[in-house]
Every structure is written in C-alpha cells, then in structure tokens.
Enzyme design. Structure first.
Site, PDB file in Angstrom:
ATOM      1  N   ARG A  53       0.798  -1.227   0.000  1.00  0.00           N
ATOM      2  CA  ARG A  53       0.000   0.000   0.000  1.00  0.00           C
ATOM      3  C   ARG A  53       0.830   1.277   0.000  1.00  0.00           C
ATOM      4  O   ARG A  53       0.558   2.194  -0.775  1.00  0.00           O
ATOM      5  CB  ARG A  53      -0.922   0.042   1.240  1.00  0.00           C
ATOM      6  CG  ARG A  53      -2.157  -0.764   1.126  1.00  0.00           C
ATOM      7  CD  ARG A  53      -2.520  -1.343   2.482  1.00  0.00           C
ATOM      8  NE  ARG A  53      -1.520  -2.323   2.834  1.00  0.00           N
ATOM      9  CZ  ARG A  53      -1.573  -3.586   2.433  1.00  0.00           C
ATOM     10  NH1 ARG A  53      -2.588  -4.011   1.748  1.00  0.00           N
ATOM     11  NH2 ARG A  53      -0.612  -4.449   2.730  1.00  0.00           N
ATOM     12  N   THR A  54       1.808   1.339   0.889  1.00  0.00           N
ATOM     13  CA  THR A  54       2.529   2.614   1.042  1.00  0.00           C
ATOM     14  C   THR A  54       3.288   2.931  -0.235  1.00  0.00           C
ATOM     15  O   THR A  54       3.218   4.044  -0.766  1.00  0.00           O
ATOM     16  CB  THR A  54       3.482   2.532   2.252  1.00  0.00           C
ATOM     17  OG1 THR A  54       2.743   2.041   3.377  1.00  0.00           O
ATOM     18  CG2 THR A  54       4.071   3.885   2.583  1.00  0.00           C
ATOM     19  N   LYS A  82      26.224  -4.303  -1.668  1.00  0.00           N
ATOM     20  CA  LYS A  82      27.701  -4.311  -1.759  1.00  0.00           C
ATOM     21  C   LYS A  82      28.343  -3.638  -0.558  1.00  0.00           C
ATOM     22  O   LYS A  82      29.559  -3.456  -0.535  1.00  0.00           O
ATOM     23  CB  LYS A  82      28.136  -3.566  -3.038  1.00  0.00           C
ATOM     24  CG  LYS A  82      27.600  -4.133  -4.320  1.00  0.00           C
ATOM     25  CD  LYS A  82      28.102  -3.289  -5.499  1.00  0.00           C
ATOM     26  CE  LYS A  82      27.013  -3.065  -6.509  1.00  0.00           C
ATOM     27  NZ  LYS A  82      27.282  -1.923  -7.391  1.00  0.00           N
ATOM     28  N   ARG A 103      11.319   3.636   3.353  1.00  0.00           N
ATOM     29  CA  ARG A 103      10.927   2.668   4.392  1.00  0.00           C
ATOM     30  C   ARG A 103      12.163   1.864   4.759  1.00  0.00           C
ATOM     31  O   ARG A 103      12.902   1.412   3.871  1.00  0.00           O
ATOM     32  CB  ARG A 103       9.826   1.730   3.908  1.00  0.00           C
ATOM     33  CG  ARG A 103       9.584   0.586   4.907  1.00  0.00           C
ATOM     34  CD  ARG A 103       8.374  -0.220   4.616  1.00  0.00           C
ATOM     35  NE  ARG A 103       7.160   0.540   4.893  1.00  0.00           N
ATOM     36  CZ  ARG A 103       5.941   0.018   4.842  1.00  0.00           C
ATOM     37  NH1 ARG A 103       5.774  -1.256   4.531  1.00  0.00           N
ATOM     38  NH2 ARG A 103       4.881   0.753   5.097  1.00  0.00           N
ATOM     39  N   HIS A 131       5.083   5.658  11.604  1.00  0.00           N
ATOM     40  CA  HIS A 131       4.586   5.553  10.226  1.00  0.00           C
ATOM     41  C   HIS A 131       3.684   6.775  10.026  1.00  0.00           C
ATOM     42  O   HIS A 131       2.456   6.666   9.997  1.00  0.00           O
ATOM     43  CB  HIS A 131       3.820   4.236  10.074  1.00  0.00           C
ATOM     44  CG  HIS A 131       3.576   3.806   8.660  1.00  0.00           C
ATOM     45  ND1 HIS A 131       3.727   4.647   7.570  1.00  0.00           N
ATOM     46  CD2 HIS A 131       3.178   2.602   8.158  1.00  0.00           C
ATOM     47  CE1 HIS A 131       3.418   3.978   6.464  1.00  0.00           C
ATOM     48  NE2 HIS A 131       3.093   2.735   6.795  1.00  0.00           N
TER      49      HIS A 131
HETATM   50  N1   CP Z   1      -0.219  -0.075   5.851  1.00  0.00           N
HETATM   51  C1   CP Z   1       0.996  -0.326   5.311  1.00  0.00           C
HETATM   52  O1   CP Z   1       2.018   0.275   5.682  1.00  0.00           O
HETATM   53  O2   CP Z   1       0.960  -1.298   4.345  1.00  0.00           O
HETATM   54  P1   CP Z   1       2.214  -1.759   3.481  1.00  0.00           P
HETATM   55  O3   CP Z   1       3.194  -2.413   4.438  1.00  0.00           O
HETATM   56  O4   CP Z   1       1.683  -2.697   2.465  1.00  0.00           O
HETATM   57  O5   CP Z   1       2.837  -0.536   2.886  1.00  0.00           O
END
Ligand code: CP
Length: 305
Positions: A53-54, A82, A103, A131
């Site tokens: 999603r993100t 590396k 991320r 998040h």
């Molecule tokens: N909600 C969320 O962070 O989903 P993903 O890990 O799929 O990005």
C-alpha cells in the site's frame, strides 16, 4: 502554513493545526485533479522493507500529480548489497530526486536519512517506531467515516508493542480528546512511554485483553496484525499469532456506528465475512493513502500552500 522542504519523520513533528491542514489539502486533492502540479519533479522511492500500500499509493500519488518516480523496492537490488551505507545511499538519491520516500527496518533510519539529505525526506515506516503518513490517512479515514475527529472512543487491538501505525495514530488522536481502549495480550501491550504521554495529557485509557469487555463502547476499532518480523524470538510469535480473530459474531457486541479499521496487510485477524458489512472501512482506508500522499508531496515540494 509552510511545509516547503520539510521532512515528514514523526507524528511529533505536527501540531494539531498542521494535522488538520494536511487533511484539508488531501480533501482538495480528491476534488480536483492537479494533473501537472509536480511536472518535472522526481520522487525517489527507497524501500528497504516490503510494502504494498505505502509504496504503490506514493507512486500513484506522484503519477497523478504529473511527477516521475525512481527507486527500488528491496535493499538487495541496491548497492547496499555491496556494503554501501544508508548515509551514502541518501547522498546519491538526492542527486537524482526532489523528494525521498524511505521505508527501513531500523528505528531512527528516517531521521538519519533526513540529516543526510538536502531534499525533503518522508518516512514511510522505520522499524517499530513511526509511520506518519499512515497516521495521516488514518485520521483522514476517521474524519470521513465518523464525520469528526474529536471525543471518540478508539479501540486499538492486536500487536500494540511493535505496531508502528498504532504508535503514530495514538499520539495524533491525543490532540482530539480521544478515549483509548488498548486491547492486546499483556506481552504485546502499548509501550509505557506512550501510556505515560497520555497520562501527562490527562487523557483516559484502559488496557484489556478481552475485546468483548469494551467493544460496545467503541466508535472505531483499529485492528493490527501480530508483527512477525519484529519478534526477536520466533517461538514468541507462535504463541500470539492467533491471539485475535474477528468474525460476524462481533456484530452482536458493538455500537451500530462502529467503524473497523486496519492498516493492512491482515493475516487472519479479520475474517473476510466482515468485509461487506457497513462497519468495515479498511479498503477505503488504504485508498485514502492516495489523496493524503498527494497532499504531502505537493506540500513538501512547495506546490501548495
Ligand atoms: N499499511 C501499510 O504500511 O501497508 P504496506 O506495508 O503494504 O505498505
């Protein structure tokens, strides 16, 4: 309110007014296309951890605003494999992009990236820590589906120890006089630092293991999966992986207007038989990632004020 060149690292970087402002811009993004707003802008999408999603909603947001995307969806295809450091990876990304979305599995990696970068960095999740973009789309979803953000009874259920979305959203809702119901096994309870913060703000919370003890009081139930990848001991995960499984039997024990949210992915804690009830808003919630992330990109790139 000026967000130009700002990093988006933690919920604590936002005042209540700033949170509401981002939600207002997100709403505008839904009503108008802004198809060329980020023409000539490039987003580096650096995902050192899996995401559906993100990552996809950030890419969709950038595409819908006319911008372009570069990046990778796992560390193993980058020069990190590396031995390149995160610092140097960020120094490279800033040569090619106007904004970096990252991320990373390590708590604090987003703050480090922001220190390294001369372009804005948006934290798309750092370990069990924060998040913030999920927090904003969660607030947006609550506002849209409940019609307000203030004075709500919010239940958080599941892995409250490792669930970064819970940590970010609980702090955000502390601006809106929420009453908190933390529902989890004792071993996965909300970390004390967050509870202490609520106490200091004189906000009410309760901690229980049994959902049915509190379910009739809730306006929103925010369900999370047990975060397998964060457990130091796999045997501990085995103990808790089936701690909760919601199905239609829940519906006899709720307020009529309850909304069930989940940041997703789900791995068994919500039965698909709930999906078509008016209570389930988790797919709509994931969809709200697009206008909210469009708003954030436009704001940090100085294209809306
Ligand atoms: N909600 C969320 O962070 O989903 P993903 O890990 O799929 O990005």
């Amino acid at each position: 309110m000026n967000f130009k060149n700002r990093d988006i690292i933690s919920v604590r970087d936002f005042s209540k007014q700033q949170l509401l402002y981002v939600l207002k811009i997100a709403k505008k993004m839904e009503s108008k296309s802004y198809a060329n707003l980020l023409k000539d802008k490039v987003m580096a999408s650096l995902f050192f951890e899996p995401s559906t999603r993100t990552r996809l909603s950030f890419e969709t947001a950038m595409n819908q605003l006319g911008g372009r995307v570069i990046g990778f969806d796992r560390a193993s295809v980058s020069s990190v494999k590396k031995g390149e450091t995160l610092w140097d990876t960020i120094k490279m990304a800033e040569q090619y992009a106007d904004v970096i979305v990252q991320r990373h599995p390590i708590e604090g990696a987003a703050r480090l990236a922001a220190e390294a970068a001369s372009v804005p960095v948006i934290n798309a999740g750092d370990g069990a820590n924060q998040h913030p973009t999920q927090m904003l789309l969660d607030l947006y979803t609550i506002q849209k589906t409940k019609g307000k953000l203030t004075n709500l009874n919010i239940g958080f259920l599941g892995d409250l120890k490792y669930g970064r979305t819970v940590h970010s959203l609980a702090v955000a809702l502390s601006h809106f006089n929420a009453k908190f119901f933390f529902i989890s096994p004792t071993a996965l309870k909300m970390p004390d630092s967050y509870l202490e913060e609520l106490k200091q703000k004189k906000l009410k919370y309760v901690e229980v293991q049994d959902l049915f003890k509190v379910s009739k009081k809730l306006d929103v139930l925010y369900v999370t999966r047990i975060q397998q990848e964060r457990f130091p001991d796999p045997l501990e995960y085995e103990k808790y992986k089936h701690a909760y499984k919601l199905d239609k039997s829940l519906l006899k024990h709720i307020k009529p207007g309850l909304k069930i949210m989940h940041p997703l992915p789900r791995v068994g804690e919500i039965s698909p038989e709930l999906d078509n009830t008016p209570h389930a808003v988790y797919f709509q919630q994931a969809g709200n990632g697009v206008p909210v992330r469009k708003a954030l990109l436009a704001l940090v790139l100085g294209k809306v004020k």
